[in-house]
Design a protein around this motif. Structure first.
Motif, PDB file in Angstrom:
ATOM      1  N   SER A 192       0.821  -1.221   0.000  1.00 52.10           N
ATOM      2  CA  SER A 192       0.000   0.000   0.000  1.00 52.10           C
ATOM      3  C   SER A 192       0.855   1.272   0.000  1.00 52.10           C
ATOM      4  CB  SER A 192      -0.952   0.009   1.193  1.00 52.10           C
ATOM      5  OG  SER A 192      -0.224  -0.032   2.401  1.00 52.10           O
ATOM      6  N   GLU A 193       2.010   1.245   0.655  1.00 47.26           N
ATOM      7  CA  GLU A 193       2.894   2.422   0.664  1.00 47.26           C
ATOM      8  C   GLU A 193       3.428   2.696  -0.745  1.00 47.26           C
ATOM      9  OE1 GLU A 193       4.674   5.759   2.169  1.00 47.26           O
ATOM     10  OE2 GLU A 193       3.170   4.476   3.104  1.00 47.26           O
ATOM     11  N   PHE A 194       3.841   1.625  -1.442  1.00 42.58           N
ATOM     12  CA  PHE A 194       4.319   1.775  -2.819  1.00 42.58           C
ATOM     13  C   PHE A 194       3.210   2.346  -3.703  1.00 42.58           C
ATOM     14  CE2 PHE A 194       4.497   0.111  -7.140  1.00 42.58           C
ATOM     15  CZ  PHE A 194       5.723   0.610  -7.556  1.00 42.58           C
ATOM     16  N   ARG A 195       2.006   1.813  -3.554  1.00 42.47           N
ATOM     17  CA  ARG A 195       0.866   2.266  -4.350  1.00 42.47           C
ATOM     18  C   ARG A 195       0.615   3.760  -4.123  1.00 42.47           C
ATOM     19  NH1 ARG A 195      -3.313  -0.167  -6.868  1.00 42.47           N
ATOM     20  NH2 ARG A 195      -5.291   0.929  -6.929  1.00 42.47           N
ATOM     21  N   LYS A 196       0.675   4.184  -2.861  1.00 39.03           N
ATOM     22  CA  LYS A 196       0.454   5.587  -2.511  1.00 39.03           C
ATOM     23  C   LYS A 196       1.506   6.469  -3.188  1.00 39.03           C
ATOM     24  CE  LYS A 196       0.767   8.634   1.393  1.00 39.03           C
ATOM     25  NZ  LYS A 196       1.737   8.776   2.433  1.00 39.03           N
ATOM     26  N   GLU A 247       1.052   9.238  -6.238  1.00 36.85           N
ATOM     27  CA  GLU A 247       1.452  10.624  -5.977  1.00 36.85           C
ATOM     28  C   GLU A 247       2.379  11.137  -7.073  1.00 36.85           C
ATOM     29  OE1 GLU A 247       3.166  10.586  -2.070  1.00 36.85           O
ATOM     30  OE2 GLU A 247       1.228  10.634  -1.075  1.00 36.85           O
ATOM     31  N   ASN A 248       3.190  10.242  -7.643  1.00 38.46           N
ATOM     32  CA  ASN A 248       4.132  10.641  -8.694  1.00 38.46           C
ATOM     33  C   ASN A 248       3.473  10.791 -10.064  1.00 38.46           C
ATOM     34  OD1 ASN A 248       6.453  10.852  -7.152  1.00 38.46           O
ATOM     35  ND2 ASN A 248       6.854   8.672  -7.278  1.00 38.46           N
ATOM     36  N   ALA A 249       2.310  10.223 -10.252  1.00 38.42           N
ATOM     37  CA  ALA A 249       1.623  10.302 -11.543  1.00 38.42           C
ATOM     38  C   ALA A 249       1.117  11.725 -11.768  1.00 38.42           C
ATOM     39  CB  ALA A 249       0.462   9.319 -11.569  1.00 38.42           C
ATOM     40  N   PRO A 250       1.241  12.230 -13.001  1.00 37.70           N
ATOM     41  CA  PRO A 250       0.784  13.592 -13.252  1.00 37.70           C
ATOM     42  C   PRO A 250      -0.731  13.755 -13.141  1.00 37.70           C
ATOM     43  CG  PRO A 250       1.485  12.559 -15.289  1.00 37.70           C
ATOM     44  CD  PRO A 250       1.821  11.609 -14.179  1.00 37.70           C
ATOM     45  N   SER A 251      -1.484  12.694 -13.446  1.00 39.09           N
ATOM     46  CA  SER A 251      -2.935  12.796 -13.402  1.00 39.09           C
ATOM     47  C   SER A 251      -3.524  11.420 -13.103  1.00 39.09           C
ATOM     48  CB  SER A 251      -3.444  13.295 -14.755  1.00 39.09           C
ATOM     49  OG  SER A 251      -4.843  13.361 -14.745  1.00 39.09           O
ATOM     50  N   THR A 252      -4.436  11.374 -12.135  1.00 41.38           N
ATOM     51  CA  THR A 252      -5.074  10.108 -11.782  1.00 41.38           C
ATOM     52  C   THR A 252      -6.588  10.271 -11.769  1.00 41.38           C
ATOM     53  OG1 THR A 252      -4.940  10.588  -9.425  1.00 41.38           O
ATOM     54  CG2 THR A 252      -3.135   9.341 -10.362  1.00 41.38           C
ATOM     55  N   LYS A 253      -7.262   9.162 -11.900  1.00 42.35           N
ATOM     56  CA  LYS A 253      -8.718   9.148 -11.835  1.00 42.35           C
ATOM     57  C   LYS A 253      -9.090   7.868 -11.110  1.00 42.35           C
ATOM     58  CE  LYS A 253     -12.517  10.243 -14.880  1.00 42.35           C
ATOM     59  NZ  LYS A 253     -12.900  10.391 -16.287  1.00 42.35           N
ATOM     60  N   LYS A 254      -9.537   7.995  -9.874  1.00 44.76           N
ATOM     61  CA  LYS A 254      -9.839   6.861  -9.006  1.00 44.76           C
ATOM     62  C   LYS A 254      -8.614   5.956  -8.895  1.00 44.76           C
ATOM     63  CE  LYS A 254     -14.794   6.934  -9.814  1.00 44.76           C
ATOM     64  NZ  LYS A 254     -15.948   6.177 -10.250  1.00 44.76           N
ATOM     65  N   ASP A 255      -8.713   4.711  -9.358  1.00 45.29           N
ATOM     66  CA  ASP A 255      -7.616   3.756  -9.266  1.00 45.29           C
ATOM     67  C   ASP A 255      -6.797   3.658 -10.548  1.00 45.29           C
ATOM     68  OD1 ASP A 255      -7.627   2.940  -6.713  1.00 45.29           O
ATOM     69  OD2 ASP A 255      -8.513   0.974  -7.041  1.00 45.29           O
TER      70      ASP A 255
END
Length: 81
Positions: free
Chosen positions: A55-59, A63-71
């Motif tokens: 879960s820490e890696f996923r977080k 956070e590093n992705a420029p844009s996210t939408k839900k999962d």
């Protein structure tokens, strides 16, 4: 001045041709390797139960992705480099 440039250009052309000819002769000496392939009875893996993710890696990953939408990470093709 132009004749000096032309002489230099001709010299470069001759050197380039010499290099290409040497390369072509070297390639001709290389043995051809026959194409190979693997034949399998099945070409797909069977579905199984996956591991529980970190879960820490996923977080940090999201956070590093420029844009996210839900999962999901939203990214334009060729934009991430």
């Amino acid at each position: 001045m132009d004749s000096r440039r032309e002489k230099e250009r001709d010299k470069i052309k001759i050197e380039a041709k010499t290099i290409l000819d040497k390369f072509a002769r070297a390639l001709a000496k290389i043995e051809k390797v026959p194409d190979s392939f693997v034949e399998r009875e099945e070409d797909r893996r069977t579905e199984g139960v996956g591991k529980v993710g970190d879960s820490e890696f996923r977080k940090i990953f999201f956070e590093n992705a420029p844009s996210t939408k839900k999962d999901c990470i939203e990214a334009e093709r060729g934009r991430w480099k």
